[in-house]
Design a protein around this motif. Structure first.
Motif, mmCIF file in Angstrom:
data_model
loop_
_atom_site.group_PDB
_atom_site.id
_atom_site.type_symbol
_atom_site.label_atom_id
_atom_site.label_comp_id
_atom_site.label_asym_id
_atom_site.label_seq_id
_atom_site.Cartn_x
_atom_site.Cartn_y
_atom_site.Cartn_z
ATOM 1 N N VAL A 117 -24.508 -30.373 -3.682
ATOM 2 C CA VAL A 117 -23.609 -29.246 -5.111
ATOM 3 C C VAL A 117 -23.193 -27.900 -4.147
ATOM 4 O O VAL A 117 -24.676 -27.773 -3.421
ATOM 5 C CB VAL A 117 -25.935 -28.871 -5.615
ATOM 6 C CG1 VAL A 117 -25.377 -27.788 -6.821
ATOM 7 C CG2 VAL A 117 -25.984 -30.352 -5.887
ATOM 8 N N GLY A 118 -22.096 -28.151 -4.401
ATOM 9 C CA GLY A 118 -21.045 -27.058 -3.613
ATOM 10 C C GLY A 118 -21.969 -24.693 -3.934
ATOM 11 O O GLY A 118 -21.496 -24.405 -3.936
ATOM 12 N N PHE A 119 -21.777 -25.209 -6.008
ATOM 13 C CA PHE A 119 -22.606 -24.056 -6.544
ATOM 14 C C PHE A 119 -22.879 -24.635 -7.791
ATOM 15 O O PHE A 119 -23.304 -25.533 -7.504
ATOM 16 C CB PHE A 119 -21.091 -23.689 -6.563
ATOM 17 C CG PHE A 119 -19.867 -24.526 -7.092
ATOM 18 C CD1 PHE A 119 -19.582 -24.887 -8.082
ATOM 19 C CD2 PHE A 119 -18.966 -24.759 -6.394
ATOM 20 C CE1 PHE A 119 -19.024 -25.588 -8.556
ATOM 21 C CE2 PHE A 119 -17.917 -26.475 -6.452
ATOM 22 C CZ PHE A 119 -18.244 -26.638 -7.941
ATOM 23 N N SER B 99 -16.157 -19.574 -5.393
ATOM 24 C CA SER B 99 -17.996 -19.737 -5.120
ATOM 25 C C SER B 99 -18.648 -19.251 -4.119
ATOM 26 O O SER B 99 -19.467 -19.674 -3.438
ATOM 27 C CB SER B 99 -18.233 -21.224 -4.954
ATOM 28 O OG SER B 99 -18.031 -21.814 -3.883
ATOM 29 N N ASP B 100 -17.398 -18.323 -3.245
ATOM 30 C CA ASP B 100 -18.364 -18.128 -1.818
ATOM 31 C C ASP B 100 -18.772 -16.235 -2.073
ATOM 32 O O ASP B 100 -19.303 -15.764 -0.575
ATOM 33 C CB ASP B 100 -17.462 -17.930 -0.374
ATOM 34 C CG ASP B 100 -16.068 -17.393 -0.267
ATOM 35 O OD1 ASP B 100 -15.890 -16.468 -2.102
ATOM 36 O OD2 ASP B 100 -14.728 -16.866 -0.192
ATOM 37 N N SER B 101 -18.584 -15.721 -2.575
ATOM 38 C CA SER B 101 -19.439 -14.175 -2.866
ATOM 39 C C SER B 101 -21.146 -14.234 -2.203
ATOM 40 O O SER B 101 -21.635 -15.709 -2.206
ATOM 41 C CB SER B 101 -19.189 -13.676 -4.039
ATOM 42 O OG SER B 101 -20.259 -14.321 -4.978
ATOM 43 N N PRO B 102 -21.694 -13.485 -1.851
ATOM 44 C CA PRO B 102 -22.996 -13.873 -1.374
ATOM 45 C C PRO B 102 -23.509 -13.876 -2.818
ATOM 46 O O PRO B 102 -24.667 -14.015 -2.629
ATOM 47 C CB PRO B 102 -23.019 -12.030 -0.701
ATOM 48 C CG PRO B 102 -21.295 -11.721 -0.071
ATOM 49 C CD PRO B 102 -20.847 -11.936 -0.997
ATOM 50 N N THR C 267 -26.730 -20.395 -5.368
ATOM 51 C CA THR C 267 -27.011 -21.654 -5.080
ATOM 52 C C THR C 267 -28.197 -21.925 -4.145
ATOM 53 O O THR C 267 -28.813 -22.963 -4.908
ATOM 54 C CB THR C 267 -25.662 -21.931 -4.052
ATOM 55 O OG1 THR C 267 -24.739 -21.589 -5.129
ATOM 56 C CG2 THR C 267 -25.590 -23.723 -4.119
ATOM 57 N N VAL C 268 -28.301 -21.024 -3.447
ATOM 58 C CA VAL C 268 -29.212 -21.332 -2.223
ATOM 59 C C VAL C 268 -31.238 -21.825 -2.470
ATOM 60 O O VAL C 268 -32.040 -22.329 -3.093
ATOM 61 C CB VAL C 268 -29.431 -20.192 -0.742
ATOM 62 C CG1 VAL C 268 -30.169 -21.130 0.036
ATOM 63 C CG2 VAL C 268 -28.143 -20.534 -0.202
ATOM 64 N N SER D 203 -23.689 -32.719 -14.017
ATOM 65 C CA SER D 203 -23.853 -31.129 -13.635
ATOM 66 C C SER D 203 -24.740 -31.054 -12.988
ATOM 67 O O SER D 203 -25.298 -31.883 -12.208
ATOM 68 C CB SER D 203 -25.048 -30.985 -14.736
ATOM 69 O OG SER D 203 -25.633 -30.636 -14.991
ATOM 70 N N PRO D 204 -23.959 -29.612 -12.111
ATOM 71 C CA PRO D 204 -25.228 -29.163 -10.813
ATOM 72 C C PRO D 204 -26.142 -29.358 -10.669
ATOM 73 O O PRO D 204 -27.461 -29.518 -10.465
ATOM 74 C CB PRO D 204 -24.570 -27.811 -10.218
ATOM 75 C CG PRO D 204 -22.845 -27.923 -11.397
ATOM 76 C CD PRO D 204 -24.025 -28.707 -12.200
ATOM 77 N N GLN D 205 -27.750 -28.645 -11.922
ATOM 78 C CA GLN D 205 -28.796 -29.191 -12.272
ATOM 79 C C GLN D 205 -28.995 -30.003 -12.483
ATOM 80 O O GLN D 205 -30.027 -30.008 -12.531
ATOM 81 C CB GLN D 205 -29.022 -27.651 -13.557
ATOM 82 C CG GLN D 205 -28.646 -26.243 -13.216
ATOM 83 C CD GLN D 205 -26.949 -26.492 -13.663
ATOM 84 O OE1 GLN D 205 -26.255 -26.631 -14.199
ATOM 85 N NE2 GLN D 205 -26.854 -25.131 -12.981
#
Length: 350
Positions: free
Chosen positions: A183-185, A230-233, A239-240, A200-202
């Motif tokens: 799950v990357g994002f 998908s890399d903004s803080p 995601t985390v 889906s990611p969920q």
């Protein structure tokens, strides 16, 4: 197709994996509109990872080639060109099915030459892609691994792995079994755009939760992190946070890498959907397939910080093994953090 020249993972450098008579059936089916299956009888199923690989495992089992997940960034796309198929639409829709994989694995595990080493699955294409719903190769594979008490791990984007939960639990009672969900994002619009054939990611995060609740140590491969998408803080933190809610044993960020085959397909997609980013990607990946070390380290540091904030884990027996930074300093390899990893220099590899 060049079946008689196909090697294990590279073209014609080792004995052929399929012979000229390997294709036993090729057909389309209404239930899988737009997908063609090529049923083959493989010559071998336990494959050694090339020595130059960055992967932290030595042996793999891949019952399929090509993947209906259709992820636009998939690093395995070039492997389809070894079959005289293209790395774009053919990779997404021309699926090679090794129909004899379970029986072949059982035979290879019984060989006196086999020493019971760890086997990783889902490392090239997903063994729980849609085709598995039709062919049901994994139950036979898992049963063989269980019966031989052979340690293994599974990486997947598919929810179909839960069909085999009982087998995973049975295997975990006699050997080391672990899983990782990719799950990357958690951005649903981005998911639909770049991973159109996946759950889906969920849904994938729920798979991770279920596996952990049933005693199968499961982490999350946070891959790929897509530069400028998908890399903004804020995106990384969200995601985390979602990953932490699953009870994941670890989170492993992995920045997008663009190998030949995947690079051309992804850049073509980018030019249509995000043309303003094309020049930025060309600059970021000017030196090759991997993003610069400084960028990878920035992403890893931020994910470590968020994992600490949300208390990922804790890791349990059978989870990812730890190695120190001094033992592994490859900036292109995946870095992960488990909840109880105290020093920031301690890394975990799935």
């Amino acid at each position: 197709m060049r079946w008689d020249n196909l090697s294990r993972d590279t073209a014609a450098t080792t004995p052929a994996l399929f012979g000229v008579d390997a294709v036993t059936r090729t057909f389309d089916t209404p239930g899988f509109r737009g997908i063609t299956f090529h049923e083959v009888r493989a010559r071998t199923i336990v494959n050694r990872v090339p020595g130059a690989s960055r992967m932290p495992f030595e042996w793999t089992v891949n019952p399929y080639r090509g993947c209906s997940h259709a992820c636009v960034y998939c690093f395995a796309r070039k492997t389809h060109t070894y079959l005289d198929l293209d790395s774009g639409l053919d990779f997404d829709s021309q699926i090679i099915v090794k129909v004899n994989a379970p029986e072949l694995l059982r035979r290879e595990l019984a060989s006196p030459r086999w020493r019971g080493e760890h086997i990783a699955m889902g490392t090239n294409v997903d063994c729980y892609q849609r085709a598995e719903g039709r062919y049901r190769l994994m139950p036979g594979i898992l049963t063989a691994l269980r019966d031989h008490a052979n340690p293994f791990s599974v990486l997947t984007k598919g929810s179909l792995i839960l069909r085999d939960l009982d087998l995973l639990v049975q295997a975990s009672e006699v050997t080391d079994v672990s899983a990782a969900v990719s799950v990357g994002f958690v951005d649903r619009d981005l998911w639909r755009a770049v991973e159109p054939g996946t759950p889906s990611p969920q849904k994938r995060l729920e798979v991770c939760r279920t596996l952990n609740e049933h005693g199968i140590p499961s982490g999350v491969l946070m891959a790929p992190v897509l530069p400028y998408l998908s890399d903004s803080p804020e995106q990384l933190r969200e995601t985390v946070r979602a990953i932490a809610g699953t009870g994941a044993t670890s989170v492993t960020p992995l920045v997008l890498h663009l190998r030949p085959g995947a690079r051309e397909w992804f850049m073509a997609w980018l030019s249509v959907h995000h043309p303003r980013l094309v020049s930025r990607y060309r600059a970021l990946y000017a030196e090759g397939a991997y993003a610069p070390t400084w960028y990878q380290r920035r992403i890893t540091r931020q994910v470590h910080e968020f994992a600490t904030e949300f208390g990922i884990g804790p890791s349990r027996p059978g989870a990812a093994r730890r190695i120190s930074a001094s033992e592994h300093d490859d900036p292109g390899a995946p870095h992960s953090v488990a909840a109880d990893a105290a020093p920031p220099t301690q890394l975990t590899l799935l």
